[in-house]
Structure formats: C-alpha cells, structure tokens
Design a protein around this motif. Structure first.
Motif, short mmCIF file in Angstrom:
data_model
loop_
_atom_site.label_atom_id
_atom_site.label_comp_id
_atom_site.label_asym_id
_atom_site.label_seq_id
_atom_site.Cartn_x
_atom_site.Cartn_y
_atom_site.Cartn_z
N VAL A 239 0.88 -1.26 0.03
CA VAL A 239 0.18 -0.02 -0.11
C VAL A 239 0.81 1.34 0.02
CG1 VAL A 239 -1.51 1.33 1.25
CG2 VAL A 239 -1.87 -1.11 1.23
N PHE B 109 -6.82 2.79 5.51
CA PHE B 109 -7.03 1.62 4.37
C PHE B 109 -6.25 0.49 5.11
CE2 PHE B 109 -5.72 -0.65 0.57
CZ PHE B 109 -6.95 -1.09 0.46
N PHE C 292 -1.43 -1.39 -4.15
CA PHE C 292 -2.54 -0.66 -4.00
C PHE C 292 -2.14 0.90 -3.72
CE2 PHE C 292 -3.74 -4.54 -1.57
CZ PHE C 292 -4.83 -4.83 -2.06
N VAL D 39 -2.80 4.64 -3.06
CA VAL D 39 -4.04 5.47 -2.55
C VAL D 39 -3.94 6.95 -2.97
CG1 VAL D 39 -5.09 5.84 -0.23
CG2 VAL D 39 -3.57 3.92 -0.26
N GLN E 207 -4.33 -1.28 -8.20
CA GLN E 207 -5.69 -0.92 -8.01
C GLN E 207 -5.60 0.56 -7.28
OE1 GLN E 207 -8.08 -3.42 -5.31
NE2 GLN E 207 -7.03 -5.33 -5.81
N VAL F 57 -6.95 3.28 -4.87
CA VAL F 57 -7.69 3.30 -3.42
C VAL F 57 -8.27 4.91 -3.37
CG1 VAL F 57 -7.99 2.88 -0.92
CG2 VAL F 57 -6.72 1.31 -2.45
N THR G 229 -9.91 7.99 -1.87
CA THR G 229 -10.35 8.42 -0.57
C THR G 229 -10.94 9.91 -0.70
OG1 THR G 229 -8.25 9.40 -0.06
CG2 THR G 229 -8.61 7.19 0.65
N TYR H 116 -11.07 0.33 -4.14
CA TYR H 116 -12.01 0.79 -3.17
C TYR H 116 -12.39 2.18 -3.21
CZ TYR H 116 -10.20 -3.76 -0.70
OH TYR H 116 -10.04 -5.06 -0.37
N SER I 8 -13.13 5.08 -0.42
CA SER I 8 -13.28 5.45 0.89
C SER I 8 -14.17 6.70 1.15
CB SER I 8 -11.83 5.66 1.48
OG SER I 8 -11.91 6.38 2.89
N ILE J 108 -16.14 2.37 3.83
CA ILE J 108 -15.37 2.39 2.74
C ILE J 108 -16.08 1.26 1.86
CG2 ILE J 108 -14.13 0.19 3.77
CD1 ILE J 108 -11.72 1.45 2.28
N LYS K 104 -15.94 -1.63 -1.09
CA LYS K 104 -15.13 -2.56 -2.05
C LYS K 104 -15.70 -2.43 -3.40
CE LYS K 104 -12.66 -6.85 -1.97
NZ LYS K 104 -12.02 -6.72 -3.09
#
Ligand code: GDP
Ligand code: IMO
Ligand code: MG
Length: 422
Positions: A4, A17, A262, A264, A325, A327, A329, A408, A410, A418, A420
């Motif tokens: 991450v 996360f 991941f 973010v 992926q 993520v 937020t 994801y 958030s 959060i 998925k």
C-alpha cells in the motif's frame, strides 16, 4: 507480498486503509521513513495517529515489522508506544512489533540539525517535519550512523556520545541555542533501554521465511510517490524511497514476490511543506476544502495546502509504482459541489501538452476538465451500486485515464466507511 503506498504528496489515507485490510494479512511491514509519517486510524469513534508503528497493530494475530529501510527515533518510538497503550490497553506491542537490526537510528542531534537547516539562510527550506529524517538518512549514506543492532555492542554508548558531542560542537559554533547535552543523551539512552524490550531481529530473514510458509505480508508505504527522494519533486521531497521498488529494497524481499500494489489517492490533492503544487487553490474554496476535509497535518498540525486532482501527476505515480488498484479516498469531502475539476494535462509555454508528468517547469499551465459533481449521504450507502451516477462517472473517468480499476472507495475517516468496488 502486497504493497500500500501513497500516490500524491502524503496523507492520502494509507493508515485507515491498512488498518482495515490488515485483517487479510499475517504481517504488516513499514519499509521507509520514520516518525515523519502520521497515519491516522479511527476506532470506535476515537482516533490515533501512528508515526513509526505499522498500521496493522490493532489487528489481533498480525505481526508488525519496522523494516530495514526505515529510520527509527527511539525517543519518539517510546512515546508512541506509551500513547498506544493508553489508547488501547489490549494491544501488546512487545509481542507483535518486530524491529530490523539494520534499521538506522535517528539521533537527538539529527533532529536539532534538521531544525537548524530549516531555519538557516544557508540552506534550502524544505518545510520538513523536523524529525531529523534527512540527517539520519544522510549519515547512513555517509556510513557514519548507528543502527538498531549496534545498541547491543559494548561500545554503543561511547559511539553515540562521540557523534552527539561532534554535532553539538558544530551547532554551537553556528550559534544555535541548544538543550543540555546531558539531558538529551539521558533521554536517548533511556529510550534505548525501552527499545531493548522489543524483538529486534534480521527482518529480511523473518519476512522471507514467512513468505516461504505461505504467510501474507502487506508492505506499508509512508510519505508518497511525489515525495520520493529520486522520483518526487526534488528537492522538496523526503529522504527515502517511498515507491513500490522501495518496499522491495527496504524489506529485503525480492520484486518477484510482489503481488497487488494498492495506490492510495485523494479525490483532490493536498500537500504540506514547500514545493511545486500546480493545481493548488488559493481562493476561498481552497480554504473550504481544508476545513471540510480536515486538512491539517496529522504529524505536525500544519494546515495542508489544497488543490484539485492532478491527473498527469497521478498517471506518473501509477506508472512509477505499477499500481494494480486505486484506493480513492475523500470523495465525500467533494460531495455537494455542482461540478468538480480535474487537471487533465499541462500546457507548456511553447504549446506542448504533458499528460504524464512528475516534474513540471514553473510556468506549466494546468488545464482542467469540469465534471458534474455528486451529492450523497454516504452513511446510508452500503453498496457501490447505490453510489450517485455522477460519482460513478467520475470513477469511470479516472479508471479510463489511469488504466487501472478503482478497487476501493473510502467515504469517510471511520473504519467502516469504505466500499469495495471490485
Ligand atoms: P496517511 O498519512 O496516508 O495515513 O493519511 P493521514 O492519516 O495523515 O491523513 C488522512 C486523513 O483523512 C485522516 O485524518 C483520516 O482520518 C482521513 N480520512 C481517510 N480517508 C478518508 C475519507 O475517505 N474521507 C474523509 N473525510 N476522511 C478520510
Ligand atoms: P505520511 O506517511 C505528508 C513532507 C514534509 C516536507 C517533506 C520533507 O503521513 O503520508 P521530512 O520530515 O520527511 O524530511 O519532510 O516531506 N512529509 C510528509 N507530508 N505526509 C507525510 O507522511 C510526510 N512525511 C514527510 O512536510 O514537505
Ligand atoms: Mg499522514
């Protein structure tokens, strides 16, 4: 091993996360940075900010490694552990924190030197967190530093004392007003005694053995891609390797073992400290975003600079890291706006268009695309299908531009906030 990491200038919501997904892992492991990180986690309506301790600490059965690529400040670590035990007395860090013998120490004078360099007109002011990060890493590279494993050697105290006295001489000659050397060295050695209660080992052997047994590791990035020492907006960066490759070198785990990466990112951008920020907002809306998004440094409390999402920088970060992926937020912070801007490319003075950019000339002009905004009560949305169409369109736009899925979404600081997506 999965990773991450942050794709912007830090504070994307990595801690939140990781706290959530660490239940799928046996080990979480910090690979870079030190107490400059501030990873906030909310549990049962209460909030804690972790600096050095990996964000899997609250998950029962998860081991938390402070890896070789990090720099460890024993004084700050001791405070953090004591604070953690006040926050949650069921956590037993002596049993589930493992520290690399090869991690480097941040010494008290590294922090003083950081303050000195930030304030002296003879040096570039970076806007650091004043945690002595650059000074610890530069002494590591100079091969003049002490490491965790050294604390067991009989001459450790005298080696540290020698460094402290040498640095004091230099800082005193520069006219800096200094705390008592005796006081700071006593505090340091007391923290070293505290640290000796923890499991310090060759974490590369531990981690590779764990992988061999089929265990799952989650590498936790601190800072972010645009703050990377090599690939970030130098010199306004941190001093470590914050990218996916840094996880491999910082933990001593082969790149062949890396699975999911991941990345973010916030639905907009923030930055704390100096340096380029082409999409920065200087108007009232920038201030509104700061207040609504609670954009004040988790570590230093400084107000974060705010701006629209920077797609060229995000494409660059996805490329550098090989993100699998996204993520995303803080889409909730933008909720209620009629339209939302995204910088889609930069136009240089000669008319050249840049769509993927890590470093930009000062005069590059961000070109924005305005998308229809969304308005949603995220507290009642429990399924991605129930998201407003405008937000779904925003996510599809990002997926098409970045060529990766949003894994994801958030929708708030809380653990359960959060969705998925895949
Ligand atoms: P990190 O350094 O990447 O772990 O991020 P920080 O913890 O420094 O900063 C992220 C901030 O945003 C923290 O205050 C989090 O509680 C908060 N946060 C995380 N995700 C979301 C989200 O989706 N929405 C909102 N409103 N806040 C979030
Ligand atoms: P997390 O892990 C945001 C910034 C500082 C400064 C520059 C160098 O919470 O995302 P340093 O103290 O590392 O020498 O400072 O990097 N910085 C961060 N900004 N989040 C962080 O960590 C940061 N860690 C360092 O503000 O601009
Ligand atoms: Mg942070």
């Amino acid at each position: 091993m999965d990773i991450v990491l942050g794709l912007q200038w830090g504070d994307e919501g990595k801690g939140k996360f990781i706290d959530l997904i660490s239940e799928n892992y046996d080990i979480t492991a910090r690979f870079n940075g030190g107490s400059n990180a501030g990873h906030s986690i909310e549990r049962n309506g209460r909030r804690i900010t972790l600096k050095m301790i990996p964000s899997g600490i609250f998950m029962k059965g998860v081991q938390n490694v402070i890896g070789t690529g990090t720099v460890l400040d024993p004084v700050s670590f001791k405070k953090e552990i004591l604070n953690l035990q006040v926050f949650d007395n069921t956590v037993q860090p002596e049993n589930n924190v493992i520290i690399s013998l090869k991690a480097h120490f941040v010494l008290p004078t590294h922090k003083l030197l950081d303050v000195f360099m930030e304030e002296s007109p003879d040096y570039t002011t970076i806007g650091t967190t004043k945690n002595g990060i650059a000074q610890a890493y530069s002494n590591k590279i100079l091969r003049q530093n002490v490491r965790v494993g050294d604390m067991f050697a009989p001459d450790f105290k005298s080696r540290v004392q020698h460094i402290l006295e040498r640095d004091y001489k230099m800082l005193a000659a520069e006219g800096m007003s200094l705390p008592s050397l005796e006081e700071i060295s006593n505090e340091f050695f007391e923290a070293i005694d505290f640290l000796k209660n923890f499991n310090c080992t060759e974490t590369e052997i531990y981690l590779n053995a764990a992988l061999g047994e089929g265990k799952k590791i989650l590498a936790e990035g601190s800072q972010a891609t645009m703050l990377d020492i090599d690939h970030g907006t130098y010199p306004y960066v941190t001093s470590s390797s914050t990218i996916a490759a840094g996880a491999s070198s910082g933990l001593g785990v082969s790149p062949k073992k890396i699975g999911e990466i991941f990345g973010v990112a916030k639905a907009y951008c923030t930055r704390v400290g100096n340096g380029a920020f082409p999409t920065e907002l200087f108007d009232e809306f920038g201030e509104e975003l700061r207040i609504k998004g609670n954009e004040f440094g988790s570590n230093t409390g400084r107000p974060r600079r705010t701006g629209w999402l920077d797609l060229p920088a995000l494409k660059y970060a996805v490329m550098i890291n090989g993100v699998t992926q996204l993520v995303l937020t803080k889409a909730d912070v933008l909720s209620g706006l009629k339209s939302v801007a995204v910088c889609i490319h930069y136009e240089l003075e000669d008319g050249t268009i840049e769509t993927n950019a890590g470093t930009l000339p000062e005069n590059a002009r961000p070109v924005f695309k305005w998308l229809t905004g969304w308005d949603a009560d995220f507290s009642v949305i429990k399924d991605s299908a129930a998201l407003p169409t405008e937000l779904k369109d925003f996510l599809s736009f990002l997926e098409a531009e970045l060529e990766i899925p949003v894994g994801y979404l958030s929708t708030g600081p809380g653990r359960e906030e959060i969705l998925k997506m895949i």
